[in-house]
Enzyme design. Structure first.
Site, PDB file in Angstrom:
ATOM      1  N   HIS A  57      13.508  39.474  29.691  1.00  0.00           N
ATOM      2  CA  HIS A  57      14.937  38.940  29.903  1.00  0.00           C
ATOM      3  C   HIS A  57      15.875  39.109  28.520  1.00  0.00           C
ATOM      4  CE1 HIS A  57      12.952  36.842  33.210  1.00  0.00           C
ATOM      5  NE2 HIS A  57      13.061  38.050  33.440  1.00  0.00           N
ATOM      6  N   ARG A 109      27.219  45.967  42.693  1.00  0.00           N
ATOM      7  CA  ARG A 109      26.256  46.526  43.572  1.00  0.00           C
ATOM      8  C   ARG A 109      25.287  45.312  44.085  1.00  0.00           C
ATOM      9  NH1 ARG A 109      21.964  50.003  40.387  1.00  0.00           N
ATOM     10  NH2 ARG A 109      21.333  48.131  39.486  1.00  0.00           N
ATOM     11  N   GLU A 124      21.089  57.865  44.810  1.00  0.00           N
ATOM     12  CA  GLU A 124      19.891  57.873  43.762  1.00  0.00           C
ATOM     13  C   GLU A 124      18.435  58.125  44.469  1.00  0.00           C
ATOM     14  OE1 GLU A 124      19.768  53.912  41.533  1.00  0.00           O
ATOM     15  OE2 GLU A 124      19.842  52.890  43.658  1.00  0.00           O
ATOM     16  N   ASN A 149      19.737  57.838  36.833  1.00  0.00           N
ATOM     17  CA  ASN A 149      18.355  57.299  36.178  1.00  0.00           C
ATOM     18  C   ASN A 149      17.520  57.415  37.343  1.00  0.00           C
ATOM     19  OD1 ASN A 149      20.140  56.718  34.273  1.00  0.00           O
ATOM     20  ND2 ASN A 149      20.358  54.460  34.811  1.00  0.00           N
ATOM     21  N   CYS A 187      27.266  56.536  37.763  1.00  0.00           N
ATOM     22  CA  CYS A 187      26.878  55.447  36.845  1.00  0.00           C
ATOM     23  C   CYS A 187      25.429  55.249  36.238  1.00  0.00           C
ATOM     24  CB  CYS A 187      27.146  54.254  37.893  1.00  0.00           C
ATOM     25  SG  CYS A 187      26.095  54.172  39.146  1.00  0.00           S
TER      26      CYS A 187
HETATM   27  C1  PEP Z   1      20.519  54.500  38.188  1.00  0.00           C
HETATM   28  O1  PEP Z   1      19.445  54.538  38.781  1.00  0.00           O
HETATM   29  O2  PEP Z   1      21.079  55.612  37.770  1.00  0.00           O
HETATM   30  C2  PEP Z   1      21.426  53.274  38.288  1.00  0.00           C
HETATM   31  C3  PEP Z   1      22.462  53.310  37.495  1.00  0.00           C
HETATM   32  O3  PEP Z   1      20.647  51.931  38.562  1.00  0.00           O
HETATM   33  P1  PEP Z   1      19.552  51.301  37.832  1.00  0.00           P
HETATM   34  O4  PEP Z   1      19.599  51.906  36.307  1.00  0.00           O
HETATM   35  O5  PEP Z   1      20.127  50.020  37.624  1.00  0.00           O
HETATM   36  O6  PEP Z   1      18.313  51.660  38.588  1.00  0.00           O
HETATM   37 MG    MG Z   2      18.813  52.815  40.005  1.00  0.00          MG
END
Ligand code: PEP
Ligand code: MG
Length: 756
Positions: A369, A512, A611, A634, A682
């Site tokens: 955290h 989100r 994703e 990601n 993103c």
């Molecule tokens: C991703 O998966 O690219 C994303 C932006 O979400 P997080 O990093 O929060 O999983």
């Molecule tokens: Mg993600």
């Protein structure tokens, strides 16, 4: 007539103090000390040995042994009885010393006639600085009180040694009191960034100034009051609903509670006061002895408990001294670097952020955290630095490199110079980026790209204006859920979302919905352990199976967006049907809001993260029902290449600039273009200039990233021609190689694109 130490140890201590305060030479004072101790303990010999650099114990003063042996007689640690006491950091009390298996005869000292020996280590911070011993000709077992008294004397001697009064620190064995050398350690790079600063201990150590008590009863009362306060504060911590905000784990807190209620500990503290020490000196003495004992164990569990006990003793000292628990209340130096074993997010937020430059922890993980908050407020953080607290003193200079997870304590001038140069380059770049803040992100050929922020906490919101971002492209709503210990109420959620919309004003905010599970765990929500949590019951899967939480959140979002645009994005959608079900929940909440007469959002757009690769094969159907898509690269990379995003060994194995991945991205962009729906990116790649250019070249016109990505990405975009980029990339998408990185980089260099 001499008064026995056992009979009146306080009197002895007072005499010791008088001698210490005399203005004669250190040797003279030592000589008088040994005489005094010998007389008081009715011993024929008293000797003081100190640990020299190189690890040898040297006779520094003696009453009763051959004076010529002073500064000549030496023993290795572990050699003879004196060496044994030093090595094991525990007293020996032997009526017949010469029959002990470790006995070694030092002829130069003339100790042959002495039969009994009692010696104790001179300890400080659990480290042995030397030994003080008494000897008698006759067989004698020194009683417990005499051992106690000599231990107290040893503590006073330890303070004299530590103050550099008796021996120059450089001539001493490298112990805890010689924390003067450069020390470098590798930890975990948790939050990016570099800092040079001054160490501030998050939990300050109390320096014990007054060792010798005037009134032992008063000291006992001080101790009792502090113990009572300590116990209740530990109970509060263990029972606290906000335990996770404090940063200590349940295990550590339970250890605190156990120690705080340990009657043996209390008895030892009270006995130490009985020998004439102040309450704080008693805590320090007992702590030093306990620590020395625990640190001898090789069992890591016990060594860990030694740290717990250190922390607890420190807390007790702060209670005695009436100080607050953390350094947050004190004025920080200009470039403060917080050092702690662990820290909670709420504690971090208590500090003056303008003066806080970095954090270094013995514990901590990227998803802890405190790391989430540090990332949000842009403070570099290095975690998992072992033995940090043993090495550090407040006020030490420290260099923190959050990029590679390294810290340099008391660095040499060349390290400081190198990092100063690095900081200057960073500062200069920051200035360049700041100058671009109000400039548009437009390519040389006139293509405009929206550069948005990734956010999630209230502390992120000022970054909107600081960076000149176009809006918030990804508001990770799970973050506020993760740093509290109970479910945020509907009202609190509504307030937070409304604050984000207020801060953004005309700029869009994409919320989100909760992306929980995987590594994003809530302290108050029990999830079964899974073999593959990243691919497990997480995000929208939880939301659809247990819709109450999502509906609650949608209700808060609808209320917060009254009269404004609401953009909702669902995470981890793997098939169109999931999106349809999620959107149905949103519609249901909108209907409900309408029914109860709430002001509705002026418009509502529902989109999805892309994703999970499967969704890339359902695009026409998806785009018929979704208002927008955002590529979460990601997770997308992790599932595309079957490569754990959190595994450092795989970090560089696959490249987002591989032709295969770029082809996939391109197919999504093309499908979205046909459907006339916007597509953004993103994931972390959006915030890296080279990757961002590749995305722009493929046709992306909206990127969302961490605040510090905006400047460099904008600079790169403003110096690039998107048509040329597109032509360059499109020719290479079928390239069989591992990555287009090197080729794209040299293309950018040839084109004079500024990659920062
Ligand atoms: C991703 O998966 O690219 C994303 C932006 O979400 P997080 O990093 O929060 O999983
Ligand atoms: Mg993600």
């Amino acid at each position: 007539m001499a008064t026995s130490a056992a009979g009146n140890p306080r009197l002895l201590l007072r005499r010791l103090r008088d001698i210490m305060q005399e203005r004669t030479s250190a040797q003279d004072r030592l000589d008088r000390l040994v005489t005094l101790i010998a007389n008081n303990m009715v011993a024929e010999v008293c000797s003081i040995y100190l640990m020299r650099a190189g690890g040898e114990l040297e006779l520094f003063a003696t009453e009763g042994l051959n004076k010529d042996a002073v500064h000549a007689a030496r023993l290795k640690k572990g050699e003879g009885l004196i060496g044994d006491i030093a090595l094991n950091a525990r007293p020996l009390n032997l009526p017949d010393a010469q029959s002990h298996p470790n006995f070694v005869f030092l002829p130069e000292t003339g100790e042959a006639p002495f039969q009994s020996l009692m010696g104790v280590p001179i300890l400080r911070d659990g480290l042995c600085l030397g030994v003080v011993a008494v000897q008698n000709k006759t067989r004698r077992l020194y009683d417990e009180e005499e051992v106690e008294a000599l231990q107290t004397i040893a503590m006073v001697l330890a303070e004299m040694v530590a103050s550099g009064d008796l021996i120059a620190p450089t001539e001493l064995e490298e112990t805890g009191i010689r924390r003067d050398r450069p020390w470098r350690a590798k930890g975990a790079a948790i939050v990016d960034g570099v800092a040079i600063g001054e160490v501030v201990l998050h939990e300050p150590r109390v320096k014990v100034e007054r060792l010798i008590a005037e009134d032992p009863e008063a000291e006992r009362r001080r101790l009792d009051t502090a113990i009572a306060a300590l116990r209740s504060s530990v109970d509060e911590m263990v029972d606290a609903e906000d335990m996770d905000l404090l940063g200590d784990t349940k295990e550590v807190l339970e250890a605190y509670r156990m120690f705080a209620n340990d009657s043996g500990w209390l008895v030892r503290l009270r006995e130490a006061i009985g020998t004439g020490l102040t309450a704080e000196a008693a805590v320090e003495r007992v702590q030093s002895e306990t620590r020395a004992r625990l640190m001898r164990h090789t069992d890591p569990y016990l060594r860990e408990r030694a740290h717990d006990l250190d922390d607890l003793a420190n807390r007790l000292l702060r209670h005695i001294a009436g100080l607050s628990d953390t350094a947050a209340g004190a004025l920080l130096p200009e470039n403060a670097v917080l050092v702690a074993r662990a820290m909670g997010p709420a504690e971090l937020l208590d500090y003056d952020r303008a003066r806080l430059k970095a954090i270094v922890l013995e514990e901590g993980s990227p998803t802890s955290h405190v790391a989430i908050v540090a990332r949000a407020i842009g403070i570099p953080l290095v975690g998992r630095v072992e033995h940090l607290l043993d090495q550090v003193d407040p006020g030490n200079q420290i260099v923190v490199d959050g990029e590679i997870g390294e810290v340099h304590l008391r660095p040499g001038p060349e390290i400081v110079a190198a990092y100063r140069a690095k900081l200057e380059v960073i500062a200069q770049r920051e200035q360049e980026y700041a100058a671009l803040r109000h400039e548009p992100a437009v390519t040389l050929d006139g293509r405009s790209v929206a550069l948005n922020l990734n956010a999630g906490l209230a502390v992120d919101l000022p970054h909107l204006d600081e960076t000149g971002a176009a809006g918030i492209g990804l508001f990770r709503t799970e973050l506020p859920f993760m740093i509290t210990t109970r479910l945020p109420s509907l009202r609190r959620q509504t307030e937070l979302y409304a604050r984000a919309l207020d801060a953004a004003g005309e700029r869009p905010v994409v919320f989100r919905t909760l992306d929980l599970g995987g590594d994003k765990v809530l302290p108050y929500m029990h999830l079964d352990a899974e073999e593959n949590p990243a691919m497990g019951w997480r995000a929208i899967r939880i939301s659809l199976d247990r819709p109450a939480l999502l509906r609650y959140q949608l209700r808060a979002l609808i209320a917060a967006a009254a009269g404004r645009t609401l953009n909702v994005m669902f995470p981890m959608i793997a098939e169109v049907a999931e999106f349809v079900r999620a959107r149905a929940l949103l519609d249901r909440e909108l209907k409900r809001a309408e029914k109860v007469g709430q002001t509705l959002p002026a418009s509502v757009r529902a989109g999805t993260m892309l994703e999970v690769p499967s969704l890339g094969y359902s695009l026409p159907a998806l785009l018929a029902v979704a208002d927008f898509i955002s590529l979460g690269t990601n997770d997308l990379m992790q599932f595309f290449f079957a490569s754990d995003r959190g595994n450092p060994r795989l970090g560089d194995r696959y490249d987002a600039l591989s032709p295969a991945f770029l082809r996939f991205v391109k197919s999504v962009i093309d499908a979205a273009a046909i459907a006339g729906k916007p597509v953004a990116v993103c994931g972390e790649m959006a915030g890296r200039p080279l990757e961002a250019l590749a995305l722009v070249g493929l046709g992306i016109s909206s990127l969302s990233m961490q605040p510090h990505g905006i400047g460099p990405v904008k600079q790169a975009i403003r110096s690039a021609d998107s048509n040329k980029l597109a032509a360059f990339l499109n020719q290479r998408l079928d390239d069989p190689g591992h990555s287009l990185r090197a080729a794209l980089k040299s293309f950018c260099e040839r084109q004079g694109i500024n990659l920062g």
